[in-house]
Design a protein around this motif. Structure first.
Motif, PDB file in Angstrom:
ATOM      1  N   LYS A 126     -25.488   9.665   2.152  1.00  0.00           N
ATOM      2  CA  LYS A 126     -24.103  10.151   2.112  1.00  0.00           C
ATOM      3  C   LYS A 126     -23.954  11.277   1.085  1.00  0.00           C
ATOM      4  CE  LYS A 126     -22.723   5.849   1.458  1.00  0.00           C
ATOM      5  NZ  LYS A 126     -23.895   5.063   1.901  1.00  0.00           N
ATOM      6  N   MET A 127     -23.064  12.185   1.392  1.00  0.00           N
ATOM      7  CA  MET A 127     -22.813  13.322   0.496  1.00  0.00           C
ATOM      8  C   MET A 127     -21.316  13.589   0.411  1.00  0.00           C
ATOM      9  SD  MET A 127     -24.115  17.297   0.849  1.00  0.00           S
ATOM     10  CE  MET A 127     -25.744  17.051   0.149  1.00  0.00           C
ATOM     11  N   LEU A 128     -20.845  13.808  -0.805  1.00  0.00           N
ATOM     12  CA  LEU A 128     -19.458  14.196  -1.054  1.00  0.00           C
ATOM     13  C   LEU A 128     -19.423  15.715  -1.156  1.00  0.00           C
ATOM     14  CD1 LEU A 128     -17.276  11.999  -1.556  1.00  0.00           C
ATOM     15  CD2 LEU A 128     -17.289  12.682  -3.957  1.00  0.00           C
ATOM     16  N   VAL A 129     -18.543  16.364  -0.389  1.00  0.00           N
ATOM     17  CA  VAL A 129     -18.469  17.830  -0.398  1.00  0.00           C
ATOM     18  C   VAL A 129     -17.026  18.273  -0.658  1.00  0.00           C
ATOM     19  CG1 VAL A 129     -18.692  19.930   0.975  1.00  0.00           C
ATOM     20  CG2 VAL A 129     -20.467  18.178   1.095  1.00  0.00           C
ATOM     21  N   SER A 186      -8.029  29.248  -8.412  1.00  0.00           N
ATOM     22  CA  SER A 186      -6.736  29.224  -9.115  1.00  0.00           C
ATOM     23  C   SER A 186      -5.817  28.116  -8.602  1.00  0.00           C
ATOM     24  CB  SER A 186      -6.035  30.578  -8.981  1.00  0.00           C
ATOM     25  OG  SER A 186      -5.737  30.856  -7.615  1.00  0.00           O
ATOM     26  N   GLU A 187      -6.111  27.616  -7.387  1.00  0.00           N
ATOM     27  CA  GLU A 187      -5.290  26.557  -6.797  1.00  0.00           C
ATOM     28  C   GLU A 187      -5.944  25.182  -6.926  1.00  0.00           C
ATOM     29  OE1 GLU A 187      -3.935  27.656  -2.747  1.00  0.00           O
ATOM     30  OE2 GLU A 187      -4.870  29.595  -3.169  1.00  0.00           O
ATOM     31  N   ARG A 188      -7.061  25.097  -7.630  1.00  0.00           N
ATOM     32  CA  ARG A 188      -7.830  23.863  -7.710  1.00  0.00           C
ATOM     33  C   ARG A 188      -6.981  22.708  -8.242  1.00  0.00           C
ATOM     34  NH1 ARG A 188     -13.244  21.922  -8.402  1.00  0.00           N
ATOM     35  NH2 ARG A 188     -14.229  24.001  -8.222  1.00  0.00           N
ATOM     36  N   ALA A 189      -7.059  21.559  -7.556  1.00  0.00           N
ATOM     37  CA  ALA A 189      -6.328  20.357  -7.969  1.00  0.00           C
ATOM     38  C   ALA A 189      -7.271  19.201  -8.300  1.00  0.00           C
ATOM     39  CB  ALA A 189      -5.364  19.924  -6.852  1.00  0.00           C
ATOM     40  N   VAL A 190      -8.562  19.377  -7.969  1.00  0.00           N
ATOM     41  CA  VAL A 190      -9.570  18.348  -8.246  1.00  0.00           C
ATOM     42  C   VAL A 190     -10.728  19.002  -9.003  1.00  0.00           C
ATOM     43  CG1 VAL A 190     -11.122  16.618  -7.267  1.00  0.00           C
ATOM     44  CG2 VAL A 190      -8.972  17.164  -6.095  1.00  0.00           C
ATOM     45  N   SER A 191     -11.030  18.503 -10.188  1.00  0.00           N
ATOM     46  CA  SER A 191     -12.086  19.116 -10.999  1.00  0.00           C
ATOM     47  C   SER A 191     -13.469  18.729 -10.478  1.00  0.00           C
ATOM     48  CB  SER A 191     -11.955  18.672 -12.460  1.00  0.00           C
ATOM     49  OG  SER A 191     -12.286  17.292 -12.582  1.00  0.00           O
ATOM     50  N   THR A 192     -14.447  19.550 -10.849  1.00  0.00           N
ATOM     51  CA  THR A 192     -15.836  19.257 -10.491  1.00  0.00           C
ATOM     52  C   THR A 192     -16.261  17.918 -11.073  1.00  0.00           C
ATOM     53  OG1 THR A 192     -16.353  21.621 -10.468  1.00  0.00           O
ATOM     54  CG2 THR A 192     -18.225  20.097 -10.640  1.00  0.00           C
ATOM     55  N   GLU A 193     -15.823  17.647 -12.306  1.00  0.00           N
ATOM     56  CA  GLU A 193     -16.187  16.392 -12.983  1.00  0.00           C
ATOM     57  C   GLU A 193     -15.666  15.172 -12.219  1.00  0.00           C
ATOM     58  OE1 GLU A 193     -16.708  19.726 -15.436  1.00  0.00           O
ATOM     59  OE2 GLU A 193     -14.810  19.063 -14.514  1.00  0.00           O
ATOM     60  N   GLU A 194     -14.456  15.284 -11.668  1.00  0.00           N
ATOM     61  CA  GLU A 194     -13.897  14.180 -10.875  1.00  0.00           C
ATOM     62  C   GLU A 194     -14.708  13.957  -9.603  1.00  0.00           C
ATOM     63  OE1 GLU A 194      -9.174  13.904 -11.292  1.00  0.00           O
ATOM     64  OE2 GLU A 194      -9.870  15.954 -10.904  1.00  0.00           O
ATOM     65  N   GLY A 195     -15.110  15.056  -8.985  1.00  0.00           N
ATOM     66  CA  GLY A 195     -15.936  14.964  -7.780  1.00  0.00           C
ATOM     67  C   GLY A 195     -17.265  14.290  -8.071  1.00  0.00           C
ATOM     68  N   LEU A 196     -17.900  14.694  -9.157  1.00  0.00           N
ATOM     69  CA  LEU A 196     -19.172  14.100  -9.566  1.00  0.00           C
ATOM     70  C   LEU A 196     -19.028  12.607  -9.850  1.00  0.00           C
ATOM     71  CD1 LEU A 196     -20.591  16.904 -11.895  1.00  0.00           C
ATOM     72  CD2 LEU A 196     -21.813  15.892  -9.958  1.00  0.00           C
ATOM     73  N   ALA A 197     -17.947  12.251 -10.524  1.00  0.00           N
ATOM     74  CA  ALA A 197     -17.716  10.847 -10.870  1.00  0.00           C
ATOM     75  C   ALA A 197     -17.534   9.984  -9.631  1.00  0.00           C
ATOM     76  CB  ALA A 197     -16.494  10.722 -11.790  1.00  0.00           C
ATOM     77  N   LEU A 198     -16.781  10.501  -8.651  1.00  0.00           N
ATOM     78  CA  LEU A 198     -16.559   9.731  -7.431  1.00  0.00           C
ATOM     79  C   LEU A 198     -17.853   9.623  -6.616  1.00  0.00           C
ATOM     80  CD1 LEU A 198     -14.386   8.215  -5.830  1.00  0.00           C
ATOM     81  CD2 LEU A 198     -13.974  10.309  -4.537  1.00  0.00           C
ATOM     82  N   ALA A 199     -18.613  10.702  -6.589  1.00  0.00           N
ATOM     83  CA  ALA A 199     -19.898  10.677  -5.876  1.00  0.00           C
ATOM     84  C   ALA A 199     -20.826   9.639  -6.500  1.00  0.00           C
ATOM     85  CB  ALA A 199     -20.542  12.058  -5.916  1.00  0.00           C
ATOM     86  N   LYS A 200     -20.817   9.559  -7.816  1.00  0.00           N
ATOM     87  CA  LYS A 200     -21.641   8.563  -8.515  1.00  0.00           C
ATOM     88  C   LYS A 200     -21.174   7.151  -8.167  1.00  0.00           C
ATOM     89  CE  LYS A 200     -23.412   7.373 -13.106  1.00  0.00           C
ATOM     90  NZ  LYS A 200     -23.369   7.689 -14.555  1.00  0.00           N
ATOM     91  N   CYS A 252     -23.343   8.726  -3.754  1.00  0.00           N
ATOM     92  CA  CYS A 252     -23.489   9.882  -2.860  1.00  0.00           C
ATOM     93  C   CYS A 252     -24.120  11.068  -3.575  1.00  0.00           C
ATOM     94  CB  CYS A 252     -22.119  10.352  -2.362  1.00  0.00           C
ATOM     95  SG  CYS A 252     -21.276   9.242  -1.246  1.00  0.00           S
ATOM     96  N   LEU A 253     -24.681  11.978  -2.792  1.00  0.00           N
ATOM     97  CA  LEU A 253     -25.005  13.311  -3.281  1.00  0.00           C
ATOM     98  C   LEU A 253     -23.681  14.051  -3.469  1.00  0.00           C
ATOM     99  CD1 LEU A 253     -27.801  14.067  -0.651  1.00  0.00           C
ATOM    100  CD2 LEU A 253     -28.175  13.414  -3.035  1.00  0.00           C
TER     101      LEU A 253
END
Length: 211
Positions: free
Chosen positions: A123-126, A134-148, A152-153
């Motif tokens: 599985k991979m989170l993309v 400039s419109e980002r509402a979800v940080s990279t760190e949050e994505g990484l944490a959820l993937a962990k 998931c990748l």
């Protein structure tokens, strides 16, 4: 790793990849960007669609069947059966729309648990649409944490600029090939296809029959 979007019966492995996630997160655009290298606006998927991609990884020729599912709830029962037999699942969200990220936990991960028939499935989170920083509402760190949390990748990409698009599909394919049971499945699918082709009756062009 080289690739082709043409169709051919000459391949060593066949894998099924499924894209899931809310409507309008860019699933279809990611697939088209990967398949053809083009960037275009795609109409929302109705039900389920799929595309084929041929890749060469090392000395192996691969056929990827990439299934694109509709994110709308009314199509949910229709798409559930398409989880069956998938060696790879991409859970996609839009980094500019927080609800699409939240729904990965509240909806989509539960669907994977419920419908996926392959416990070794990769599985991979993309996170898509990083071109709209400039419109980002979800940080990279949050994505990484959820993937962990999901095991998931993780990749962030942009179907619009093609940033990381090839990398996410290629990385997923590489990981699938590292799992012995999935590698075996990919080989069996090819053998079944060859057998099926051999068993299909060859009809003459001038027989005057239509089927």
């Amino acid at each position: 790793m080289s690739s082709s979007s043409g169709q051919s019966s000459s391949y060593d492995l066949s894998f099924k990849i499924l894209l899931i996630g809310d409507s309008a997160v860019g699933k279809s655009s990611l697939i088209v960007s990967f398949i053809s290298g083009s960037v275009e606006d795609i109409a929302p998927t109705i039900g389920v669609d799929f595309k084929l991609k041929l890749l060469t990884v090392g000395d192996k020729r691969l056929k990827l069947t990439i299934w694109d599912t509709a994110g709308q709830e009314r199509f949910r029962t229709l798409t559930s059966s398409y989880y069956r037999g998938a060696q790879g699942i991409i859970l996609a969200y839009d980094v500019t729309r927080r609800e699409t990220f939240t729904n990965l936990s509240e909806v989509w991960s539960k669907e994977v648990e419920l419908y996926s028939t392959n416990q070794d499935c990769v599985k991979m989170l993309v996170g898509n649409k990083v071109d709209r920083e400039s419109e980002r509402a979800v940080s990279t760190e949050e994505g990484l944490a959820l993937a962990k949390e999901f095991g998931c990748l993780f990749f962030e990409c942009s179907a619009k600029t093609r940033e990381n698009v090839d990398k996410c599909f290629e990385e997923l394919t590489q990981k699938i090939m590292e799992v012995p049971s999935l590698l075996e499945e990919g080989s069996i699918l090819v053998k079944r296809n060859i057998l099926k082709q051999r068993q299909e009756p060859q009809t003459s062009q001038d027989s005057g029959c239509c089927f």
